[in-house]
Design a protein around this motif. Structure first.
Motif, PDB file in Angstrom:
ATOM      1  N   LEU A  68       0.735  -1.049  -0.512  1.00 16.00           N
ATOM      2  CA  LEU A  68       0.014   0.081   0.297  1.00 16.00           C
ATOM      3  C   LEU A  68       1.117   1.210   0.482  1.00 16.00           C
ATOM      4  CD1 LEU A  68      -2.615  -0.914   2.137  1.00 16.00           C
ATOM      5  CD2 LEU A  68      -3.196  -1.216  -0.182  1.00 16.00           C
ATOM      6  N   LYS A  69       2.208   1.235   0.730  1.00 12.98           N
ATOM      7  CA  LYS A  69       2.587   2.406   0.746  1.00 12.98           C
ATOM      8  C   LYS A  69       3.749   2.994  -0.779  1.00 12.98           C
ATOM      9  CE  LYS A  69       7.318   4.540   2.586  1.00 12.98           C
ATOM     10  NZ  LYS A  69       7.484   4.911   3.061  1.00 12.98           N
ATOM     11  N   GLN A  70       3.956   1.472  -1.936  1.00  9.61           N
ATOM     12  CA  GLN A  70       3.910   2.397  -3.115  1.00  9.61           C
ATOM     13  C   GLN A  70       2.668   2.521  -3.794  1.00  9.61           C
ATOM     14  OE1 GLN A  70       5.377  -1.287  -4.832  1.00  9.61           O
ATOM     15  NE2 GLN A  70       5.215  -1.082  -6.687  1.00  9.61           N
ATOM     16  N   TYR A  71       1.879   2.100  -3.733  1.00  9.00           N
ATOM     17  CA  TYR A  71       0.752   2.622  -4.724  1.00  9.00           C
ATOM     18  C   TYR A  71      -0.254   3.463  -3.979  1.00  9.00           C
ATOM     19  CZ  TYR A  71       2.066  -1.505  -7.623  1.00  9.00           C
ATOM     20  OH  TYR A  71       2.668  -2.571  -8.216  1.00  9.00           O
ATOM     21  N   GLY A  72       0.348   3.890  -2.957  1.00 10.99           N
ATOM     22  CA  GLY A  72      -0.605   5.295  -2.273  1.00 10.99           C
ATOM     23  C   GLY A  72      -1.375   4.658  -1.708  1.00 10.99           C
ATOM     24  N   GLY A  73      -2.331   3.270  -0.884  1.00 10.87           N
ATOM     25  CA  GLY A  73      -3.225   2.967  -0.180  1.00 10.87           C
ATOM     26  C   GLY A  73      -3.386   3.646   1.080  1.00 10.87           C
ATOM     27  N   TYR A  74      -5.038   3.144   1.586  1.00  7.35           N
ATOM     28  CA  TYR A  74      -5.134   3.132   2.655  1.00  7.35           C
ATOM     29  C   TYR A  74      -5.393   2.238   3.485  1.00  7.35           C
ATOM     30  CZ  TYR A  74      -5.082   8.375   0.624  1.00  7.35           C
ATOM     31  OH  TYR A  74      -5.323   9.007   0.147  1.00  7.35           O
ATOM     32  N   LEU A  75      -5.479   2.431   5.339  1.00  5.41           N
ATOM     33  CA  LEU A  75      -5.813   2.001   5.775  1.00  5.41           C
ATOM     34  C   LEU A  75      -6.811   2.317   6.617  1.00  5.41           C
ATOM     35  CD1 LEU A  75      -2.454   0.108   8.071  1.00  5.41           C
ATOM     36  CD2 LEU A  75      -4.391  -1.090   6.060  1.00  5.41           C
ATOM     37  N   ILE A  76      -7.890   1.888   7.269  1.00  3.25           N
ATOM     38  CA  ILE A  76      -9.154   2.775   7.487  1.00  3.25           C
ATOM     39  C   ILE A  76     -10.053   1.671   8.445  1.00  3.25           C
ATOM     40  CG2 ILE A  76     -10.864   2.398   6.263  1.00  3.25           C
ATOM     41  CD1 ILE A  76     -11.501   5.028   7.130  1.00  3.25           C
ATOM     42  N   SER A  77     -10.050   1.942   9.962  1.00  5.66           N
ATOM     43  CA  SER A  77     -10.847   1.542  10.715  1.00  5.66           C
ATOM     44  C   SER A  77     -11.361   2.769  11.615  1.00  5.66           C
ATOM     45  CB  SER A  77      -9.219   1.490  12.476  1.00  5.66           C
ATOM     46  OG  SER A  77     -10.915   1.249  13.808  1.00  5.66           O
ATOM     47  N   PRO A  78     -13.110   2.479  11.015  1.00  2.96           N
ATOM     48  CA  PRO A  78     -14.077   3.266  11.418  1.00  2.96           C
ATOM     49  C   PRO A  78     -14.437   3.382  13.020  1.00  2.96           C
ATOM     50  CG  PRO A  78     -14.433   2.089   9.148  1.00  2.96           C
ATOM     51  CD  PRO A  78     -13.547   1.672  10.102  1.00  2.96           C
ATOM     52  N   GLN A  79     -14.497   2.443  13.426  1.00  5.08           N
ATOM     53  CA  GLN A  79     -14.671   2.243  15.189  1.00  5.08           C
ATOM     54  C   GLN A  79     -13.617   3.095  15.841  1.00  5.08           C
ATOM     55  OE1 GLN A  79     -15.324  -0.188  13.818  1.00  5.08           O
ATOM     56  NE2 GLN A  79     -16.829  -0.732  14.440  1.00  5.08           N
ATOM     57  N   GLU A  80     -12.681   2.990  15.645  1.00  5.43           N
ATOM     58  CA  GLU A  80     -11.030   3.871  16.110  1.00  5.43           C
ATOM     59  C   GLU A  80     -11.412   5.184  15.526  1.00  5.43           C
ATOM     60  OE1 GLU A  80      -7.493   1.950  15.848  1.00  5.43           O
ATOM     61  OE2 GLU A  80      -7.930   1.220  17.321  1.00  5.43           O
ATOM     62  N   GLY A  81     -12.300   5.251  14.414  1.00  6.70           N
ATOM     63  CA  GLY A  81     -11.968   6.294  13.918  1.00  6.70           C
ATOM     64  C   GLY A  81     -10.811   7.292  13.159  1.00  6.70           C
ATOM     65  N   GLU A  82     -10.510   6.947  13.048  1.00  4.94           N
ATOM     66  CA  GLU A  82      -8.693   6.936  12.081  1.00  4.94           C
ATOM     67  C   GLU A  82      -8.207   6.304  10.702  1.00  4.94           C
ATOM     68  OE1 GLU A  82      -5.397   7.352  16.097  1.00  4.94           O
ATOM     69  OE2 GLU A  82      -5.687   4.827  15.275  1.00  4.94           O
ATOM     70  N   LEU A  83      -7.974   6.828  10.014  1.00  3.01           N
ATOM     71  CA  LEU A  83      -6.454   6.590   8.896  1.00  3.01           C
ATOM     72  C   LEU A  83      -5.770   6.995   8.817  1.00  3.01           C
ATOM     73  CD1 LEU A  83      -7.872   6.178   5.604  1.00  3.01           C
ATOM     74  CD2 LEU A  83      -7.702   9.372   5.107  1.00  3.01           C
ATOM     75  N   TYR A  84      -5.200   5.995   7.903  1.00  4.65           N
ATOM     76  CA  TYR A  84      -3.913   5.624   7.733  1.00  4.65           C
ATOM     77  C   TYR A  84      -3.679   5.853   6.160  1.00  4.65           C
ATOM     78  CZ  TYR A  84       0.922   3.929   8.269  1.00  4.65           C
ATOM     79  OH  TYR A  84       2.368   3.952   8.343  1.00  4.65           O
TER      80      TYR A  84
END
Length: 140
Positions: free
Chosen positions: A60-76
């Motif tokens: 995901l770093k190479q391709y510009g992706g994201y991780l998201i945890s709606p429960q925690e309210g965080e986007l990486y």
């Protein structure tokens, strides 16, 4: 219309019964990013820290992706390696605004009722074969 973003909940869509990524799913997601230039967003209903290993596996770093945890309210943001607060109730509209996309340019894939809003809001919503019948009824 060309798809530009893929939101996917990996639980029961990319994982085996042992919780590991299935090789076929991994290969497909790497190809979607490399060959078609689609940005990948992994939506996890667990902690962001539990999702972080997927960033490396899915490149995901190479391709510009994201991780998201709606429960925690965080986007990486895997490309910048920065966490930001996520407060939008609808992931599809959040990414439409953030990345200047149309709903028709977004695919959402899931297998659980918690995925219903993103599947219903995306231009192409996909419910996995083992998904709840209610979720299948709202998928395209």
């Amino acid at each position: 219309m060309k798809y530009k973003l893929l939101l996917i909940n990996p639980q029961d869509t990319l994982t085996t019964s042992h919780g590991t990524l299935c090789p076929k799913g991994l290969k497909s997601l790497l190809e979607v990013q490399a060959k078609y230039g689609i940005t990948l967003v992994v939506v996890g209903y667990s902690s962001l820290n539990e999702l972080l290993p997927l960033s490396e596996t899915l490149q995901l770093k190479q391709y510009g992706g994201y991780l998201i945890s709606p429960q925690e309210g965080e986007l990486y943001n895997c490309h910048t390696e920065k966490k930001v607060a996520y407060k939008d109730a609808n992931m599809v509209t959040f990414f439409m605004d953030k990345l200047d996309l149309l709903a028709e340019e977004i695919i959402a894939i899931g297998a659980h009722l918690v995925d219903a809003q993103m599947i219903q809001s995306a231009g192409l919503g996909v419910a996995m074969a083992q998904a709840d019948e209610q979720l299948k009824s709202i998928a395209q």
